[in-house]
Design a protein around this motif. Structure first.
Motif, PDB file in Angstrom:
ATOM      1  N   LEU A  14       0.850  -1.192   0.000  1.00 19.47           N
ATOM      2  CA  LEU A  14       0.000   0.000   0.000  1.00 19.47           C
ATOM      3  C   LEU A  14       0.885   1.241   0.000  1.00 19.47           C
ATOM      4  O   LEU A  14       2.011   1.211   0.510  1.00 19.47           O
ATOM      5  CB  LEU A  14      -0.902   0.025   1.227  1.00 19.47           C
ATOM      6  CG  LEU A  14      -1.910  -1.113   1.382  1.00 19.47           C
ATOM      7  CD1 LEU A  14      -1.332  -2.234   2.229  1.00 19.47           C
ATOM      8  CD2 LEU A  14      -3.192  -0.608   2.012  1.00 19.47           C
ATOM      9  N   PRO A  15       0.388   2.355  -0.550  1.00 22.59           N
ATOM     10  CA  PRO A  15       1.163   3.601  -0.492  1.00 22.59           C
ATOM     11  C   PRO A  15       1.454   3.985   0.955  1.00 22.59           C
ATOM     12  O   PRO A  15       0.605   3.826   1.836  1.00 22.59           O
ATOM     13  CB  PRO A  15       0.249   4.616  -1.176  1.00 22.59           C
ATOM     14  CG  PRO A  15      -0.700   3.809  -2.001  1.00 22.59           C
ATOM     15  CD  PRO A  15      -0.898   2.523  -1.262  1.00 22.59           C
ATOM     16  N   GLY A  16       2.652   4.512   1.192  1.00 23.99           N
ATOM     17  CA  GLY A  16       3.028   4.880   2.545  1.00 23.99           C
ATOM     18  C   GLY A  16       2.101   5.894   3.178  1.00 23.99           C
ATOM     19  O   GLY A  16       1.878   5.862   4.403  1.00 23.99           O
ATOM     20  N   ASP A  17       1.528   6.793   2.363  1.00 21.24           N
ATOM     21  CA  ASP A  17       0.658   7.818   2.948  1.00 21.24           C
ATOM     22  C   ASP A  17      -0.678   7.254   3.426  1.00 21.24           C
ATOM     23  O   ASP A  17      -1.485   7.970   4.029  1.00 21.24           O
ATOM     24  CB  ASP A  17       0.452   8.983   1.989  1.00 21.24           C
ATOM     25  CG  ASP A  17      -0.188   8.574   0.674  1.00 21.24           C
ATOM     26  OD1 ASP A  17      -0.634   7.417   0.543  1.00 21.24           O
ATOM     27  OD2 ASP A  17      -0.232   9.422  -0.247  1.00 21.24           O
ATOM     28  N   LYS A  18      -0.913   5.955   3.185  1.00 20.73           N
ATOM     29  CA  LYS A  18      -2.113   5.304   3.703  1.00 20.73           C
ATOM     30  C   LYS A  18      -1.861   4.650   5.063  1.00 20.73           C
ATOM     31  O   LYS A  18      -2.750   3.977   5.613  1.00 20.73           O
ATOM     32  CB  LYS A  18      -2.607   4.235   2.724  1.00 20.73           C
ATOM     33  CG  LYS A  18      -2.987   4.768   1.345  1.00 20.73           C
ATOM     34  CD  LYS A  18      -4.137   5.768   1.428  1.00 20.73           C
ATOM     35  CE  LYS A  18      -4.540   6.242   0.042  1.00 20.73           C
ATOM     36  NZ  LYS A  18      -5.604   7.281   0.095  1.00 20.73           N
ATOM     37  N   ALA A  19      -0.681   4.854   5.635  1.00 20.85           N
ATOM     38  CA  ALA A  19      -0.344   4.210   6.905  1.00 20.85           C
ATOM     39  C   ALA A  19      -1.348   4.512   8.014  1.00 20.85           C
ATOM     40  O   ALA A  19      -1.761   3.594   8.736  1.00 20.85           O
ATOM     41  CB  ALA A  19       1.071   4.596   7.330  1.00 20.85           C
ATOM     42  N   PRO A  20      -1.775   5.762   8.221  1.00 16.61           N
ATOM     43  CA  PRO A  20      -2.743   6.004   9.306  1.00 16.61           C
ATOM     44  C   PRO A  20      -4.019   5.198   9.152  1.00 16.61           C
ATOM     45  O   PRO A  20      -4.540   4.644  10.126  1.00 16.61           O
ATOM     46  CB  PRO A  20      -3.001   7.514   9.202  1.00 16.61           C
ATOM     47  CG  PRO A  20      -1.749   8.070   8.608  1.00 16.61           C
ATOM     48  CD  PRO A  20      -1.321   7.035   7.614  1.00 16.61           C
ATOM     49  N   GLU A  21      -4.535   5.131   7.925  1.00 16.84           N
ATOM     50  CA  GLU A  21      -5.764   4.359   7.698  1.00 16.84           C
ATOM     51  C   GLU A  21      -5.527   2.869   7.948  1.00 16.84           C
ATOM     52  O   GLU A  21      -6.372   2.180   8.535  1.00 16.84           O
ATOM     53  CB  GLU A  21      -6.268   4.567   6.267  1.00 16.84           C
ATOM     54  CG  GLU A  21      -6.779   5.977   5.990  1.00 16.84           C
ATOM     55  CD  GLU A  21      -5.699   6.878   5.389  1.00 16.84           C
ATOM     56  OE1 GLU A  21      -4.522   6.731   5.767  1.00 16.84           O
ATOM     57  OE2 GLU A  21      -6.061   7.729   4.553  1.00 16.84           O
ATOM     58  N   LEU A  22      -4.374   2.363   7.517  1.00 21.28           N
ATOM     59  CA  LEU A  22      -4.072   0.948   7.715  1.00 21.28           C
ATOM     60  C   LEU A  22      -3.935   0.619   9.202  1.00 21.28           C
ATOM     61  O   LEU A  22      -4.480  -0.378   9.680  1.00 21.28           O
ATOM     62  CB  LEU A  22      -2.791   0.580   6.978  1.00 21.28           C
ATOM     63  CG  LEU A  22      -2.302  -0.861   7.156  1.00 21.28           C
ATOM     64  CD1 LEU A  22      -3.353  -1.855   6.687  1.00 21.28           C
ATOM     65  CD2 LEU A  22      -0.989  -1.078   6.405  1.00 21.28           C
ATOM     66  N   PHE A  23      -3.227   1.471   9.948  1.00 23.70           N
ATOM     67  CA  PHE A  23      -3.067   1.232  11.373  1.00 23.70           C
ATOM     68  C   PHE A  23      -4.424   1.197  12.079  1.00 23.70           C
ATOM     69  O   PHE A  23      -4.626   0.422  13.020  1.00 23.70           O
ATOM     70  CB  PHE A  23      -2.178   2.315  11.994  1.00 23.70           C
ATOM     71  CG  PHE A  23      -0.706   1.996  11.933  1.00 23.70           C
ATOM     72  CD1 PHE A  23       0.034   1.868  13.094  1.00 23.70           C
ATOM     73  CD2 PHE A  23      -0.066   1.832  10.713  1.00 23.70           C
ATOM     74  CE1 PHE A  23       1.387   1.580  13.048  1.00 23.70           C
ATOM     75  CE2 PHE A  23       1.283   1.552  10.652  1.00 23.70           C
ATOM     76  CZ  PHE A  23       2.020   1.421  11.821  1.00 23.70           C
ATOM     77  N   ALA A  24      -5.354   2.020  11.638  1.00 25.47           N
ATOM     78  CA  ALA A  24      -6.682   2.062  12.260  1.00 25.47           C
ATOM     79  C   ALA A  24      -7.456   0.770  12.042  1.00 25.47           C
ATOM     80  O   ALA A  24      -8.397   0.477  12.787  1.00 25.47           O
ATOM     81  CB  ALA A  24      -7.464   3.252  11.710  1.00 25.47           C
ATOM     82  N   LEU A  25      -7.068  -0.007  11.032  1.00 25.68           N
ATOM     83  CA  LEU A  25      -7.785  -1.233  10.708  1.00 25.68           C
ATOM     84  C   LEU A  25      -7.162  -2.482  11.332  1.00 25.68           C
ATOM     85  O   LEU A  25      -7.746  -3.570  11.233  1.00 25.68           O
ATOM     86  CB  LEU A  25      -7.820  -1.427   9.188  1.00 25.68           C
ATOM     87  CG  LEU A  25      -8.601  -0.395   8.372  1.00 25.68           C
ATOM     88  CD1 LEU A  25      -8.393  -0.652   6.882  1.00 25.68           C
ATOM     89  CD2 LEU A  25     -10.075  -0.424   8.718  1.00 25.68           C
ATOM     90  N   LEU A  26      -5.996  -2.365  11.949  1.00 28.81           N
ATOM     91  CA  LEU A  26      -5.251  -3.551  12.362  1.00 28.81           C
ATOM     92  C   LEU A  26      -5.995  -4.408  13.378  1.00 28.81           C
ATOM     93  O   LEU A  26      -5.762  -5.615  13.454  1.00 28.81           O
ATOM     94  CB  LEU A  26      -3.885  -3.145  12.932  1.00 28.81           C
ATOM     95  CG  LEU A  26      -2.866  -2.632  11.911  1.00 28.81           C
ATOM     96  CD1 LEU A  26      -1.580  -2.247  12.602  1.00 28.81           C
ATOM     97  CD2 LEU A  26      -2.604  -3.679  10.829  1.00 28.81           C
ATOM     98  N   ASP A  27      -6.860  -3.815  14.161  1.00 27.71           N
ATOM     99  CA  ASP A  27      -7.583  -4.579  15.176  1.00 27.71           C
ATOM    100  C   ASP A  27      -9.031  -4.846  14.795  1.00 27.71           C
ATOM    101  O   ASP A  27      -9.796  -5.348  15.627  1.00 27.71           O
ATOM    102  CB  ASP A  27      -7.556  -3.834  16.519  1.00 27.71           C
ATOM    103  CG  ASP A  27      -6.740  -4.574  17.564  1.00 27.71           C
ATOM    104  OD1 ASP A  27      -6.480  -5.770  17.350  1.00 27.71           O
ATOM    105  OD2 ASP A  27      -6.359  -3.956  18.572  1.00 27.71           O
ATOM    106  N   GLY A  28      -9.403  -4.561  13.567  1.00 23.68           N
ATOM    107  CA  GLY A  28     -10.798  -4.699  13.189  1.00 23.68           C
ATOM    108  C   GLY A  28     -11.013  -5.628  12.018  1.00 23.68           C
ATOM    109  O   GLY A  28     -10.065  -6.116  11.405  1.00 23.68           O
ATOM    110  N   PRO A  29     -12.255  -5.864  11.665  1.00 21.30           N
ATOM    111  CA  PRO A  29     -12.573  -6.775  10.564  1.00 21.30           C
ATOM    112  C   PRO A  29     -12.164  -6.248   9.195  1.00 21.30           C
ATOM    113  O   PRO A  29     -12.111  -7.008   8.238  1.00 21.30           O
ATOM    114  CB  PRO A  29     -14.101  -6.913  10.667  1.00 21.30           C
ATOM    115  CG  PRO A  29     -14.558  -5.677  11.369  1.00 21.30           C
ATOM    116  CD  PRO A  29     -13.458  -5.326  12.319  1.00 21.30           C
TER     117      PRO A  29
END
Length: 296
Positions: free
Chosen positions: A266-281
């Motif tokens: 994934l693009p690096g600038d999507k890191a915040p969105e990805l981190f927000a999903l790590l504990d969810g479905p």
């Protein structure tokens, strides 16, 4: 690892976590003798622990290289940081490997080092707990060592790890017990319930601080409990040797379509969105996740 070095071998971390959230940081040009961080590897368990803790630079492993013809250098520095390719813990992949395969080799390397400390004379009765990247690297290494019929205990339906050679995915209630159980999810108490009397329990995933196994339970069951952390003492050169072994085996034996199934960039600038999903479905289904910092 990188946080314990007296002189930081990197500069320009790209992700900061605090208060349960991740935010982007501005990158920095590589200093003298450093290489640019082009990709970085997500370790979901590590990232979740970082998110739950105090403010810090986030990161697990970042990839860079000294030239376009050289192999990727994988270093334990924050996401997207420029780094010294000779920093402690850095390993080099053979030329020609794509970043996703390098990330996959990183997780197999962990199991390669750890399983060297576990009795594996009989690989016919193996249970692996978990279905993330640590578990995936583990089953690949077990298969390389001759294991078949590896029962992977996971509650995820259609887990991607089920495509790994030698693997049978089973829900916890149908797993039965194994002579060799590897906890790749950091849940030692659950893994213990799957360990046969007289069997071996290997702790590969990092447990939470304070997790415990009852000494009386271990005593009565006759278990051997082995810490399988990759950074346990090992011979000089073992870290690079294990990584090289994983790289060569993957490139020589793994169907490339499986690597594509297991790895997502994934693009690096999507890191915040990805981190927000790590504990969810909504977390991506691919076990091996990379961030691309080349244009971020």
């Amino acid at each position: 690892m990188y946080g314990e070095q007296p002189v930081r071998p990197y500069t320009g971390a790209r992700v900061h976590v605090g208060g349960g959230r991740a935010r982007l940081l501005v990158g920095a040009a590589p200093g003298v003798g450093m290489v640019a961080g082009r990709f970085s590897v997500i370790s979901p368990g590590t990232e979740r622990r970082h998110l739950a803790g105090t403010d810090r630079e986030a990161g697990y492993m970042t990839l860079g290289r000294v030239s376009e013809a050289a192999g990727w250098v994988l270093a334990p520095v924050p996401h997207g940081a420029a780094f010294d390719p000779a920093c402690p813990g850095a390993v080099t992949a053979p030329p020609g490997m794509d970043p996703g395969m390098v990330g996959l080799a990183r997780f197999q390397q962990m199991a390669c080092l750890g399983l060297d400390r576990v009795p594996t004379d009989d690989l016919r009765d193996v249970v692996v707990v978990g279905s993330g990247p640590v578990a995936l690297g583990c089953v690949l290494e077990l298969y390389r060592r001759g294991a078949t019929g590896i029962r992977v205990v996971t509650g995820r339906r259609h887990a991607a790890i089920g495509r790994a050679p030698g693997v049978i995915c089973v829900p916890p209630e149908d797993a039965g017990r194994g002579r060799l159980v590897i906890d790749a999810a950091g849940v030692p108490a659950s893994a213990a319930t799957l360990t046969a009397p007289g069997g071996t329990l290997g702790l590969l995933g990092t447990p939470a601080d304070g997790d415990a196994l009852g000494a009386l339970q271990v005593h009565r069951a006759g278990w051997s409990v082995v810490g399988v952390h990759e950074l346990a003492p090992a011979a000089e050169g073992a870290y690079q040797a294990a990584f090289t072994t994983a790289c060569h085996w993957l490139t020589g034996h793994l169907d490339p379509t499986l690597a594509a199934l297991w790895c997502r960039t994934l693009p690096g600038d999507k890191a915040p969105e990805l981190f927000a999903l790590l504990d969810g479905p909504g977390r991506p289904a691919e076990p091996v996740l990379l961030l691309d910092w080349r244009t971020a």
